[in-house]
Motif scaffolding. Structure first.
Motif, PDB file in Angstrom:
ATOM      1  N   ARG A  47      60.068  64.966  66.618  1.00 21.55           N
ATOM      2  CA  ARG A  47      59.314  66.222  66.682  1.00 21.55           C
ATOM      3  C   ARG A  47      57.847  66.034  66.308  1.00 21.55           C
ATOM      4  N   GLN A  48      57.512  64.852  65.816  1.00 24.19           N
ATOM      5  CA  GLN A  48      56.164  64.605  65.308  1.00 24.19           C
ATOM      6  C   GLN A  48      55.242  63.983  66.359  1.00 24.19           C
ATOM      7  N   SER A  49      54.015  64.439  66.372  1.00 25.42           N
ATOM      8  CA  SER A  49      52.938  63.785  67.118  1.00 25.42           C
ATOM      9  C   SER A  49      51.906  63.355  66.092  1.00 25.42           C
ATOM     10  N   ILE A  50      51.697  62.048  65.966  1.00 22.33           N
ATOM     11  CA  ILE A  50      50.729  61.501  65.023  1.00 22.33           C
ATOM     12  C   ILE A  50      49.528  60.975  65.816  1.00 22.33           C
ATOM     13  N   ARG A  51      48.329  61.403  65.417  1.00 21.04           N
ATOM     14  CA  ARG A  51      47.124  61.070  66.178  1.00 21.04           C
ATOM     15  C   ARG A  51      46.002  60.587  65.264  1.00 21.04           C
ATOM     16  N   LEU A  52      45.041  59.889  65.864  1.00 17.45           N
ATOM     17  CA  LEU A  52      43.850  59.467  65.120  1.00 17.45           C
ATOM     18  C   LEU A  52      42.810  60.578  65.094  1.00 17.45           C
ATOM     19  N   ASP A  53      42.897  61.451  66.081  1.00 17.47           N
ATOM     20  CA  ASP A  53      41.955  62.553  66.205  1.00 17.47           C
ATOM     21  C   ASP A  53      42.755  63.838  66.428  1.00 17.47           C
ATOM     22  N   PRO A  54      42.325  64.957  65.845  1.00 19.88           N
ATOM     23  CA  PRO A  54      43.095  66.204  65.995  1.00 19.88           C
ATOM     24  C   PRO A  54      43.395  66.585  67.439  1.00 19.88           C
ATOM     25  N   LYS A  55      42.464  66.266  68.343  1.00 22.46           N
ATOM     26  CA  LYS A  55      42.651  66.610  69.757  1.00 22.46           C
ATOM     27  C   LYS A  55      42.928  65.378  70.627  1.00 22.46           C
ATOM     28  N   GLY A  56      43.196  64.250  69.965  1.00 21.37           N
ATOM     29  CA  GLY A  56      43.438  63.014  70.706  1.00 21.37           C
ATOM     30  C   GLY A  56      44.866  62.885  71.190  1.00 21.37           C
ATOM     31  N   LYS A  57      45.147  61.726  71.762  1.00 22.57           N
ATOM     32  CA  LYS A  57      46.486  61.457  72.274  1.00 22.57           C
ATOM     33  C   LYS A  57      47.408  61.004  71.158  1.00 22.57           C
ATOM     34  N   SER A  58      48.693  61.243  71.350  1.00 23.63           N
ATOM     35  CA  SER A  58      49.677  60.811  70.360  1.00 23.63           C
ATOM     36  C   SER A  58      49.751  59.289  70.328  1.00 23.63           C
ATOM     37  N   LEU A  59      49.859  58.742  69.137  1.00 26.48           N
ATOM     38  CA  LEU A  59      50.056  57.302  69.003  1.00 26.48           C
ATOM     39  C   LEU A  59      51.498  56.952  69.333  1.00 26.48           C
ATOM     40  N   LYS A  60      51.692  55.740  69.838  1.00 32.92           N
ATOM     41  CA  LYS A  60      53.038  55.290  70.177  1.00 32.92           C
ATOM     42  C   LYS A  60      53.780  54.846  68.917  1.00 32.92           C
ATOM     43  N   ASP A  61      55.091  55.015  68.935  1.00 33.37           N
ATOM     44  CA  ASP A  61      55.900  54.628  67.769  1.00 33.37           C
ATOM     45  C   ASP A  61      55.746  53.150  67.432  1.00 33.37           C
TER      46      ASP A  61
END
Length: 308
Positions: A47-61
């Motif tokens: 359920r989590q999307s972890i990103r480097l930027d608030p509007k950036g792309k989700s990082l891969k697991d």
């Protein structure tokens, strides 16, 4: 060995949600998600999307902390993807529906047509052939979901199942109502048109299955590795020379065959809508191939050779 400090902020409010101390440099984003889940049990990793930027792309697991452009104190942003459901469950649900719904119309169960037609059968052989083709198509899809497909993402948003089922179930009912209607009339060119349509349908069904097998063999079990798909010894895969997503090309051909076979307007409309959606998917996948692989074959088009 240096350790990292990781802080996770809410992507919308910028509020601090979690602080992780002494995180190993070789920790993956998937492992960080699991750590975050311990302090926020309602947000399971899928359920989590972890990103480097608030509007950036989700990082891969599989992204590793020390390989990311962050300092020893790393800041990530969290976004809730909402309730998730497995791809397998979604596919099984959306494909079982059309199979069952079509058969209800085919057997003319009560309350669909006039009472005098309850459980009667059509006098036109093309209606029985269409039922066999439609059932074969969705049984094939169900079996591929269970035994062939390997998904790069394990889940999708729960809301998608309602959207997908509305699409597949609704169109199945609309098509089945007219094809199995007591007043249905066969194609204008008769047996010759039906046989030609059947050949096209079966050819494309075999082609579609062949592509799915080729794509499956590109990805080892449990892996998310992406490779460039190339033609194999199977002649049905040779279309990879010209097309990035031949599974969609063959899918389109199958529904064109079914449209020709039934000469039914709802089927034609379903084919057009499906073609538009598959074109969007194919263009997206083609673009990601070009971005990821510098040596990607330049002759390929997304879905139709030299055209689209």
């Amino acid at each position: 060995m240096k350790h990292y400090e990781v802080e996770i902020l809410d992507a919308k409010t910028k509020d601090k949600l979690c602080f992780l101390d002494k995180v190993e440099p070789n920790a993956t984003i998937g492992e960080i998600k699991s750590m975050f889940n311990k302090s926020h049990p309602q947000f399971y990793p899928a359920r989590q999307s972890i990103r480097l930027d608030p509007k950036g792309k989700s990082l891969k697991d599989e992204d590793v902390l020390q390989h990311l452009p962050v300092g020893t104190t790393a800041t990530f942003y969290f976004r809730d993807l909402g309730a998730q459901i497995s791809w397998v469950t979604v596919f099984l649900t959306e494909y079982t529906g059309p199979l069952v719904i079509y058969l209800m119309f085919y057997f003319r169960v009560p309350f669909i047509y006039a009472p005098k037609y309850d459980f009667t059968t059509s006098k036109h052989w093309v209606v029985h052939l269409a039922c066999m083709c439609h059932s074969f198509h969705y049984m094939k899809r169900l079996l591929e979901t269970l035994f062939v497909h390997r998904f790069s993402h394990g889940t999708m948003p729960l809301r998608n199942i309602f959207k997908n089922c509305t699409y597949y179930w609704g169109f199945a009912a609309w098509m089945a109502y007219y094809i199995n209607h007591p007043l249905y009339t066969p194609p204008i060119y008769g047996e010759q048109q039906i046989r030609l349509a059947l050949i096209l349908f079966l050819f494309c069904q075999i082609g579609n299955f062949s592509i799915h097998i080729a794509l499956r063999n590109l990805r080892p079990p449990g892996s998310k590795t992406r490779k460039i798909p190339y033609p194999t010894k199977n002649p049905f895969t040779w279309i990879f020379v010209l097309v990035s997503c031949p599974n969609y090309t063959y899918e389109l051909g199958s529904w064109l065959g079914f449209t020709l076979m039934t000469q039914c307007a709802p089927v034609a409309f379903f084919t057009i809508v499906g073609f538009i959606q598959m074109t969007v998917w194919a263009k997206g996948k083609h673009k990601s191939y070009l971005k990821e692989f510098r040596d990607y074959p330049p002759l390929r088009s997304p879905i139709l050779p030299f055209v689209l």
